[in-house]
Write an enzyme that holds these catalytic residues in place. Structure first.
Site, PDB file in Angstrom:
ATOM      1  N   TYR A  28       0.035  -3.154   9.866  1.00  0.00           N
ATOM      2  CA  TYR A  28       1.103  -3.819  10.617  1.00  0.00           C
ATOM      3  C   TYR A  28       1.737  -2.915  11.672  1.00  0.00           C
ATOM      4  O   TYR A  28       2.756  -3.267  12.245  1.00  0.00           O
ATOM      5  CB  TYR A  28       2.188  -4.312   9.651  1.00  0.00           C
ATOM      6  CG  TYR A  28       1.671  -5.265   8.614  1.00  0.00           C
ATOM      7  CD1 TYR A  28       1.327  -6.578   8.951  1.00  0.00           C
ATOM      8  CD2 TYR A  28       1.483  -4.862   7.296  1.00  0.00           C
ATOM      9  CE1 TYR A  28       0.816  -7.451   8.011  1.00  0.00           C
ATOM     10  CE2 TYR A  28       0.971  -5.731   6.344  1.00  0.00           C
ATOM     11  CZ  TYR A  28       0.644  -7.023   6.704  1.00  0.00           C
ATOM     12  OH  TYR A  28       0.139  -7.888   5.777  1.00  0.00           O
ATOM     13  N   LYS A  66      -1.995  -6.442  -8.597  1.00  0.00           N
ATOM     14  CA  LYS A  66      -3.271  -5.755  -8.762  1.00  0.00           C
ATOM     15  C   LYS A  66      -3.138  -4.617  -9.761  1.00  0.00           C
ATOM     16  O   LYS A  66      -2.125  -3.919  -9.800  1.00  0.00           O
ATOM     17  CB  LYS A  66      -3.749  -5.201  -7.421  1.00  0.00           C
ATOM     18  CG  LYS A  66      -4.384  -6.246  -6.518  1.00  0.00           C
ATOM     19  CD  LYS A  66      -5.002  -5.590  -5.308  1.00  0.00           C
ATOM     20  CE  LYS A  66      -5.755  -6.602  -4.461  1.00  0.00           C
ATOM     21  NZ  LYS A  66      -6.387  -5.964  -3.284  1.00  0.00           N
ATOM     22  N   ARG A 105       0.926 -12.272  -3.255  1.00  0.00           N
ATOM     23  CA  ARG A 105      -0.498 -12.589  -3.137  1.00  0.00           C
ATOM     24  C   ARG A 105      -0.682 -13.992  -3.696  1.00  0.00           C
ATOM     25  O   ARG A 105       0.066 -14.430  -4.573  1.00  0.00           O
ATOM     26  CB  ARG A 105      -1.354 -11.599  -3.933  1.00  0.00           C
ATOM     27  CG  ARG A 105      -1.248 -10.150  -3.451  1.00  0.00           C
ATOM     28  CD  ARG A 105      -2.109  -9.240  -4.325  1.00  0.00           C
ATOM     29  NE  ARG A 105      -2.084  -7.854  -3.843  1.00  0.00           N
ATOM     30  CZ  ARG A 105      -1.224  -6.931  -4.256  1.00  0.00           C
ATOM     31  NH1 ARG A 105      -0.317  -7.247  -5.179  1.00  0.00           N
ATOM     32  NH2 ARG A 105      -1.273  -5.709  -3.775  1.00  0.00           N
ATOM     33  N   HIS A 156       1.814  -2.577  -2.269  1.00  0.00           N
ATOM     34  CA  HIS A 156       0.725  -1.696  -1.841  1.00  0.00           C
ATOM     35  C   HIS A 156       0.901  -0.324  -2.473  1.00  0.00           C
ATOM     36  O   HIS A 156       1.963   0.289  -2.339  1.00  0.00           O
ATOM     37  CB  HIS A 156       0.727  -1.533  -0.311  1.00  0.00           C
ATOM     38  CG  HIS A 156       0.253  -2.752   0.416  1.00  0.00           C
ATOM     39  ND1 HIS A 156       0.472  -2.958   1.758  1.00  0.00           N
ATOM     40  CD2 HIS A 156      -0.460  -3.829  -0.021  1.00  0.00           C
ATOM     41  CE1 HIS A 156      -0.071  -4.118   2.118  1.00  0.00           C
ATOM     42  NE2 HIS A 156      -0.639  -4.656   1.059  1.00  0.00           N
ATOM     43  N   HIS A 206      -3.441 -15.889   2.593  1.00  0.00           N
ATOM     44  CA  HIS A 206      -3.159 -14.483   2.897  1.00  0.00           C
ATOM     45  C   HIS A 206      -2.461 -14.334   4.251  1.00  0.00           C
ATOM     46  O   HIS A 206      -1.703 -13.381   4.455  1.00  0.00           O
ATOM     47  CB  HIS A 206      -4.447 -13.665   2.879  1.00  0.00           C
ATOM     48  CG  HIS A 206      -4.229 -12.225   2.533  1.00  0.00           C
ATOM     49  ND1 HIS A 206      -3.700 -11.818   1.318  1.00  0.00           N
ATOM     50  CD2 HIS A 206      -4.428 -11.087   3.244  1.00  0.00           C
ATOM     51  CE1 HIS A 206      -3.596 -10.497   1.295  1.00  0.00           C
ATOM     52  NE2 HIS A 206      -4.031 -10.032   2.462  1.00  0.00           N
ATOM     53  N   ARG A 233       1.174 -14.309   3.725  1.00  0.00           N
ATOM     54  CA  ARG A 233       1.640 -12.989   3.263  1.00  0.00           C
ATOM     55  C   ARG A 233       1.738 -12.023   4.447  1.00  0.00           C
ATOM     56  O   ARG A 233       2.687 -11.245   4.547  1.00  0.00           O
ATOM     57  CB  ARG A 233       0.677 -12.469   2.196  1.00  0.00           C
ATOM     58  CG  ARG A 233       1.038 -11.122   1.578  1.00  0.00           C
ATOM     59  CD  ARG A 233       0.187 -10.936   0.334  1.00  0.00           C
ATOM     60  NE  ARG A 233      -0.234  -9.566   0.118  1.00  0.00           N
ATOM     61  CZ  ARG A 233       0.403  -8.686  -0.647  1.00  0.00           C
ATOM     62  NH1 ARG A 233       1.531  -9.023  -1.236  1.00  0.00           N
ATOM     63  NH2 ARG A 233      -0.082  -7.468  -0.818  1.00  0.00           N
TER      64      ARG A 233
END
Length: 320
Positions: A292, A183, A159, A283, A257, A260
């Site tokens: 994706y 995160k 990120r 994630h 982004h 990424r």
């Protein structure tokens, strides 16, 4: 005076922070959505312990009538699901009124993508003039910094916040993996490619020449005169769009982004497993990585086309 529902919300948010390591932004989003839910229940003479499916459906219908988007409604339902799941787990309720509730249908557009050739062109453009000794040192430093960040985000799937807050100690790291704090303050290992490692070395060498005091004093890989002490997202996004324009790529198609996204999409195109990509991206939920799946669909079509015996060009041709 705090209502019973409000007290349960506070307990839920505290658990979210302590047990799951949720970020401040995540907790605030839950707080707003659940406060909205509480106000609706209060107006209906109910609370979190008495709410049933009719209350949950009524709340979503009422907010839908206020023209909230499908994404906003889905987020509120997610907050209610997590909240009622918490109440059930804590023994506050014997049921969960959100279990049978279906979320609003929403279409999620596929992420903006760059081709491998476009990423290569972007990197090549960023590197232009790096070895020209006659070029002003400050310009060479800026070029090295943007090239380094592109290599890091595209090569490691970071990120933008993760890349910009890297410590300068990784410049001396020998391991092919680096520890990244993402995160929710969760740590994961991300790959550090050979080109990224080389780009870091070039950037830091130029930084030592151009600003030796800043390079020595700052703990950050990308030091800057900002409140955080490192380069900001806005500054990087601006430089990236400028580089994209110079590379002949529409600047609106390029953002930190998007790099990424390119990392994940190009891995999948070349045969990577979705679960592996999930881990590399950090994630928590595979559902997030499933944006994706269009890449996997195309790969599956290509495999059937190229590998299935019935798709042989000569199949069904008349015998000579």
């Amino acid at each position: 005076m705090k209502t019973r529902t409000a007290s349960h919300i506070v307990a839920f948010l505290e658990a979210l922070a302590s047990e799951r390591g949720a970020s401040v932004n995540t907790i605030e989003a839950y707080r707003r959505d659940l406060a909205d839910y509480e106000s609706y229940l209060k107006a209906k003479g109910a609370d979190a312990l008495k709410a049933d499916q009719a209350h949950v459906r009524g709340f979503l219908a009422a907010r839908g009538a206020q023209k909230l988007s499908a994404a906003s409604l889905a987020r509120r339902l997610s907050a209610m699901r997590q909240f009622h799941k918490f109440l059930y787990a804590e023994g506050r309720r014997r049921d969960d009124p959100t279990l049978a509730i279906e979320g609003p249908r929403r279409s999620r557009p596929p992420p903006k993508l760059l081709s491998m050739a476009e990423v290569e062109r972007l990197i090549a453009t960023a590197r232009e003039g790096l070895d020209v000794a006659e070029r002003p040192l400050r310009e060479r430093l800026e070029a090295a910094r943007i090239a380094c960040l592109i290599e890091l985000i595209y090569g490691s799937g970071l990120r933008v916040s993760e890349a910009l807050s890297l410590k300068k100690s990784i410049a001396a790291a020998k391991s092919p993996l680096i520890a990244v704090r993402g995160k929710g303050d969760k740590e994961r290992l991300a790959p550090l490619s050979g080109p990224a490692r080389a780009a870091i070395a070039v950037f830091r060498a130029l930084l030592d020449q151009a600003a030796p005091a800043a390079a020595a004093a700052s703990p950050w890989l990308f030091p800057a005169a900002s409140a955080s002490g490192h380069m900001t997202r806005q500054a990087f996004a601006r430089d990236l769009k400028r580089t994209a324009a110079a590379a002949g790529i529409a600047s609106k198609r390029v953002s930190p982004h998007v790099l990424r996204h390119a990392f994940a999409s190009h891995l999948l195109q070349n045969g990577a497993d979705l679960r592996v990509v999930q881990d590399l991206l950090g994630h928590a939920d595979i559902a997030t990585t499933q944006i994706y799946t269009h890449v996997l669909d195309e790969r599956a079509k290509a495999m059937v086309r190229d590998l299935h015996p019935m798709n042989d060009d000569d199949a069904g041709a008349p015998q000579k």
